[in-house]
Design a protein around this motif. Structure first.
Motif, PDB file in Angstrom:
ATOM      1  N   GLN A 107       0.824  -1.205   0.000  1.00  0.00           N
ATOM      2  CA  GLN A 107       0.000   0.000   0.000  1.00  0.00           C
ATOM      3  C   GLN A 107       0.855   1.251   0.000  1.00  0.00           C
ATOM      4  O   GLN A 107       1.961   1.252   0.521  1.00  0.00           O
ATOM      5  CB  GLN A 107      -0.895  -0.002   1.257  1.00  0.00           C
ATOM      6  CG  GLN A 107      -1.813  -1.204   1.303  1.00  0.00           C
ATOM      7  CD  GLN A 107      -2.656  -1.271   2.559  1.00  0.00           C
ATOM      8  OE1 GLN A 107      -2.272  -0.777   3.614  1.00  0.00           O
ATOM      9  NE2 GLN A 107      -3.815  -1.899   2.452  1.00  0.00           N
ATOM     10  N   ARG A 108       0.331   2.320  -0.579  1.00  0.00           N
ATOM     11  CA  ARG A 108       1.004   3.619  -0.476  1.00  0.00           C
ATOM     12  C   ARG A 108      -0.032   4.725  -0.499  1.00  0.00           C
ATOM     13  O   ARG A 108      -1.186   4.521  -0.883  1.00  0.00           O
ATOM     14  CB  ARG A 108       2.023   3.804  -1.592  1.00  0.00           C
ATOM     15  CG  ARG A 108       1.422   4.102  -2.947  1.00  0.00           C
ATOM     16  CD  ARG A 108       2.495   4.605  -3.908  1.00  0.00           C
ATOM     17  NE  ARG A 108       1.908   5.155  -5.136  1.00  0.00           N
ATOM     18  CZ  ARG A 108       2.621   5.722  -6.101  1.00  0.00           C
ATOM     19  NH1 ARG A 108       3.936   5.821  -5.986  1.00  0.00           N
ATOM     20  NH2 ARG A 108       2.023   6.203  -7.177  1.00  0.00           N
ATOM     21  N   ARG A 109       0.405   5.928  -0.118  1.00  0.00           N
ATOM     22  CA  ARG A 109      -0.487   7.072   0.012  1.00  0.00           C
ATOM     23  C   ARG A 109      -1.121   7.503  -1.320  1.00  0.00           C
ATOM     24  O   ARG A 109      -2.311   7.800  -1.390  1.00  0.00           O
ATOM     25  CB  ARG A 109       0.332   8.248   0.580  1.00  0.00           C
ATOM     26  CG  ARG A 109      -0.453   9.525   0.831  1.00  0.00           C
ATOM     27  CD  ARG A 109       0.480  10.577   1.438  1.00  0.00           C
ATOM     28  NE  ARG A 109      -0.182  11.823   1.745  1.00  0.00           N
ATOM     29  CZ  ARG A 109      -0.794  12.096   2.907  1.00  0.00           C
ATOM     30  NH1 ARG A 109      -0.834  11.200   3.867  1.00  0.00           N
ATOM     31  NH2 ARG A 109      -1.357  13.259   3.120  1.00  0.00           N
ATOM     32  N   TYR A 110      -0.301   7.532  -2.382  1.00  0.00           N
ATOM     33  CA  TYR A 110      -0.684   8.189  -3.636  1.00  0.00           C
ATOM     34  C   TYR A 110      -1.418   7.243  -4.583  1.00  0.00           C
ATOM     35  O   TYR A 110      -1.288   6.028  -4.496  1.00  0.00           O
ATOM     36  CB  TYR A 110       0.568   8.718  -4.336  1.00  0.00           C
ATOM     37  CG  TYR A 110       1.396   9.604  -3.446  1.00  0.00           C
ATOM     38  CD1 TYR A 110       1.086  10.953  -3.314  1.00  0.00           C
ATOM     39  CD2 TYR A 110       2.442   9.076  -2.697  1.00  0.00           C
ATOM     40  CE1 TYR A 110       1.827  11.763  -2.471  1.00  0.00           C
ATOM     41  CE2 TYR A 110       3.183   9.883  -1.848  1.00  0.00           C
ATOM     42  CZ  TYR A 110       2.870  11.227  -1.734  1.00  0.00           C
ATOM     43  OH  TYR A 110       3.585  12.027  -0.892  1.00  0.00           O
ATOM     44  N   ASN A 111      -2.145   7.837  -5.547  1.00  0.00           N
ATOM     45  CA  ASN A 111      -2.658   7.017  -6.648  1.00  0.00           C
ATOM     46  C   ASN A 111      -1.535   6.860  -7.677  1.00  0.00           C
ATOM     47  O   ASN A 111      -0.360   7.098  -7.350  1.00  0.00           O
ATOM     48  CB  ASN A 111      -3.948   7.634  -7.227  1.00  0.00           C
ATOM     49  CG  ASN A 111      -3.689   8.724  -8.264  1.00  0.00           C
ATOM     50  OD1 ASN A 111      -2.595   9.281  -8.343  1.00  0.00           O
ATOM     51  ND2 ASN A 111      -4.698   9.038  -9.050  1.00  0.00           N
ATOM     52  N   THR A 112      -1.850   6.452  -8.881  1.00  0.00           N
ATOM     53  CA  THR A 112      -0.777   6.217  -9.857  1.00  0.00           C
ATOM     54  C   THR A 112      -1.032   6.953 -11.168  1.00  0.00           C
ATOM     55  O   THR A 112      -0.632   6.497 -12.230  1.00  0.00           O
ATOM     56  CB  THR A 112      -0.613   4.708 -10.143  1.00  0.00           C
ATOM     57  OG1 THR A 112      -1.852   4.170 -10.614  1.00  0.00           O
ATOM     58  CG2 THR A 112      -0.187   3.962  -8.893  1.00  0.00           C
ATOM     59  N   THR A 113      -1.715   8.105 -11.104  1.00  0.00           N
ATOM     60  CA  THR A 113      -1.885   8.922 -12.299  1.00  0.00           C
ATOM     61  C   THR A 113      -0.565   9.601 -12.630  1.00  0.00           C
ATOM     62  O   THR A 113       0.012  10.274 -11.785  1.00  0.00           O
ATOM     63  CB  THR A 113      -2.942  10.021 -12.078  1.00  0.00           C
ATOM     64  OG1 THR A 113      -4.175   9.430 -11.707  1.00  0.00           O
ATOM     65  CG2 THR A 113      -3.136  10.844 -13.349  1.00  0.00           C
ATOM     66  N   GLU A 114      -0.088   9.437 -13.858  1.00  0.00           N
ATOM     67  CA  GLU A 114       1.097  10.167 -14.291  1.00  0.00           C
ATOM     68  C   GLU A 114       0.648  11.430 -15.023  1.00  0.00           C
ATOM     69  O   GLU A 114      -0.179  11.359 -15.933  1.00  0.00           O
ATOM     70  CB  GLU A 114       1.955   9.291 -15.198  1.00  0.00           C
ATOM     71  CG  GLU A 114       3.301   9.908 -15.476  1.00  0.00           C
ATOM     72  CD  GLU A 114       4.388   8.861 -15.691  1.00  0.00           C
ATOM     73  OE1 GLU A 114       5.557   9.243 -15.798  1.00  0.00           O
ATOM     74  OE2 GLU A 114       4.050   7.666 -15.741  1.00  0.00           O
ATOM     75  N   TRP A 115       1.191  12.578 -14.610  1.00  0.00           N
ATOM     76  CA  TRP A 115       0.793  13.836 -15.236  1.00  0.00           C
ATOM     77  C   TRP A 115       1.215  13.868 -16.688  1.00  0.00           C
ATOM     78  O   TRP A 115       2.304  13.414 -17.041  1.00  0.00           O
ATOM     79  CB  TRP A 115       1.420  15.020 -14.501  1.00  0.00           C
ATOM     80  CG  TRP A 115       0.944  16.345 -15.044  1.00  0.00           C
ATOM     81  CD1 TRP A 115      -0.223  16.975 -14.770  1.00  0.00           C
ATOM     82  CD2 TRP A 115       1.637  17.185 -15.979  1.00  0.00           C
ATOM     83  NE1 TRP A 115      -0.314  18.156 -15.459  1.00  0.00           N
ATOM     84  CE2 TRP A 115       0.825  18.306 -16.214  1.00  0.00           C
ATOM     85  CE3 TRP A 115       2.870  17.093 -16.639  1.00  0.00           C
ATOM     86  CZ2 TRP A 115       1.189  19.338 -17.068  1.00  0.00           C
ATOM     87  CZ3 TRP A 115       3.236  18.116 -17.504  1.00  0.00           C
ATOM     88  CH2 TRP A 115       2.402  19.236 -17.709  1.00  0.00           C
ATOM     89  N   ASP A 116       0.343  14.432 -17.495  1.00  0.00           N
ATOM     90  CA  ASP A 116       0.595  14.505 -18.918  1.00  0.00           C
ATOM     91  C   ASP A 116       0.290  15.945 -19.350  1.00  0.00           C
ATOM     92  O   ASP A 116      -0.679  16.535 -18.879  1.00  0.00           O
ATOM     93  CB  ASP A 116      -0.363  13.521 -19.613  1.00  0.00           C
ATOM     94  CG  ASP A 116      -0.025  13.355 -21.072  1.00  0.00           C
ATOM     95  OD1 ASP A 116       1.146  13.066 -21.372  1.00  0.00           O
ATOM     96  OD2 ASP A 116      -0.940  13.534 -21.903  1.00  0.00           O
ATOM     97  N   ALA A 117       1.154  16.489 -20.226  1.00  0.00           N
ATOM     98  CA  ALA A 117       0.869  17.837 -20.739  1.00  0.00           C
ATOM     99  C   ALA A 117      -0.540  17.819 -21.316  1.00  0.00           C
ATOM    100  O   ALA A 117      -0.907  16.918 -22.052  1.00  0.00           O
ATOM    101  CB  ALA A 117       1.877  18.198 -21.811  1.00  0.00           C
ATOM    102  N   GLY A 118      -1.327  18.805 -20.973  1.00  0.00           N
ATOM    103  CA  GLY A 118      -2.721  18.783 -21.397  1.00  0.00           C
ATOM    104  C   GLY A 118      -3.658  18.447 -20.254  1.00  0.00           C
ATOM    105  O   GLY A 118      -4.836  18.770 -20.299  1.00  0.00           O
TER     106      GLY A 118
END
Ligand SMILES: [Zn+2]
Length: 453
Positions: free
Chosen positions: A161-172
């Motif tokens: 488990q970890r605190r964050y989700n796994t969305t990777e930021w993308d330009a746009g």
């Protein structure tokens, strides 16, 4: 040591929402056996996403009091985000748990609470079902709850488990990366979802004026979104302590969107959220048996605004000024009344369950409570049990689930019978503020950074 990497992962101190300035202390009395950390970590003690889904389906199939819906899916794994509705009363209560993936106890407690509400015949249960409609998102961050990374902490494919989700930021995705929310230098980048809610209804990232951004690092594209109060389409019936709010969220993750839609659809009068806190002590709790203070088992927090500023014994986290002015005075009062219910309940049990502390409040504008409560005039409460899952593992699981179940049930019962309105809201401020303590598993100052709601 890995936690230090998380803390340094592109987040500034203000972004973390650290509260309190007291030094970490080591003169507390541990509230239970501290297993060596490697042995304390046992994620098998918790429900993974599939098991949680199975439990919820099982409960829903056995009871016509329960409605189970999938309201979205997580960004990385595509796992279901569940919503459970129970009761058909006039008052609406909205609950979210485990928006931080390594804070699993709220989801575990919800399974027990739903089992009681689905099949129980006690008068309290009947009263809750008659008076309330409760909408629950048992696990708001499935990707953090079932995280698989290659950070050297486990074999690929292993459940942890970890605190964050796994969305990777993308330009746009957004004009700048939300520096308050995005942890970019992890093995798998992701968002702290409880910094990602928008206080502006219907906000679309990119539509905001560039001038709202306080750019921290142009090259890296990192900034903080500070929104002029004039541009926030909400009543501010409790004064105007600020010209702008700082570090607002963008609502760009599927998880925050699903929770926001669920919240607005439920149109709640009351909003509850469950977290974990770092290791903390109850100040001045030493008794005749020891000169050391007890560990705190749970902290509660109520959001409130300028109305309570300046009254005796009322305080705010030092960096925040005067709280959330977009909450109505009535919602503030009800929030403080909610905060008083937990210590009243745990008084019955005494001992370790009776070590409830308070979390010094300051608004986190991208948080569930601060961003969403004003949108439906909901009162709010935060319940935080002690230790992240990787600090205590399964050894403390039963105690933490029990205190969480009691906190939620006390809250539901007292809203249902109306007696929450009889609580003296000022009694909230009599609760001691928890003090950070040193984590025996870590020689660093890590404990100071763990009081993160
Ligand atoms: Zn949390």
């Amino acid at each position: 040591m890995y936690r230090r990497r998380f803390i340094e992962a592109g987040l500034t101190a203000s972004g973390l929402g650290l509260v309190g300035t007291a030094s970490a202390r080591d003169d507390y009395r541990p509230g239970g056996p501290w297993a060596p950390n490697e042995r304390a970590v046992n994620y098998d003690g918790y429900l993974d996403n599939e098991q949680l889904g199975e439990r919820l389906r099982g409960i829903a199939e056995r009871s016509d009091r329960i409605e189970l819906d999938q309201i979205g899916e997580s960004a990385g794994r595509g796992n279901p985000i569940w919503e459970v509705t129970v009761g058909d009363g006039d008052e609406s209560v909205h609950v979210i748990n485990q928006i931080h993936g390594d804070e699993p106890t709220g989801a575990e407690a919800m399974v027990e609470i739903l089992r009681r509400l689905a099949t129980g015949s006690a008068p309290e249960v009947e009263a809750i079902l008659d008076a309330l409609t409760i909408t629950i998102v048992p696990r708001a961050n499935p990707d953090g709850a079932n995280f698989v990374g290659d950070d050297g902490l486990g074999t690929d494919g292993e459940f942890r488990q970890r605190r964050y989700n796994t969305t990777e930021w993308d330009a746009g995705d957004s004009r700048y990366i939300n520096a308050n929310s995005y942890a970019y230098n992890l093995d798998v980048p992701g968002y702290d979802l409880n910094r990602g809610f928008s206080i502006i209804p219907g906000f679309t990232p990119g539509d905001e004026p560039a001038a709202w951004w306080d750019v921290e690092d142009e090259e890296a594209g990192l900034g903080y979104l500070n929104v002029p109060v004039d541009e926030i389409p909400l009543e501010s019936e409790d004064g105007r302590p600020y010209e702008e709010i700082w570090s607002a969220g963008l609502n760009l993750n599927p998880e925050t969107r699903a929770v926001t839609d669920s919240f607005l659809e439920a149109d709640p009068d009351w909003a509850l959220t469950h977290h974990h806190q770092g290791p903390t002590a109850v100040p001045d709790s030493a008794d005749g048996h020891s000169d050391r203070d007890w560990q705190s088992i749970m902290s509660v927090m109520a959001p409130y605004g300028p109305t309570y500023a300046g009254l005796d014994g009322v305080d705010y986290a030092p960096w925040v000024g005067q709280g959330n002015p977009f909450m109505s005075v009535d919602a503030q009062t009800r929030s403080l009344q909610l905060g008083g219910l937990v210590p009243e309940r745990t008084d019955r049990f005494g001992g370790r369950l009776d070590t409830i502390t308070r979390y010094a409040y300051g608004p986190l504008w991208g948080s569930y409570l601060d961003a969403l409560c004003p949108q439906t005039d909901a009162a709010g409460a935060l319940y935080e049990v002690s230790h992240q899952s990787d600090d205590r593992g399964h050894k403390a699981r039963g105690t933490m689930v029990k205190v969480s179940v009691e906190a939620f049930m006390a809250t539901f019962e007292r809203i249902a019978d109306g007696s929450v309105h009889e609580v003296d809201e000022r009694a909230y401020f009599d609760m001691p503020i928890a003090e950070d303590i040193d984590d025996p598993h870590d020689g660093s100052d890590r404990g100071r950074g763990t009081r993160l709601r």
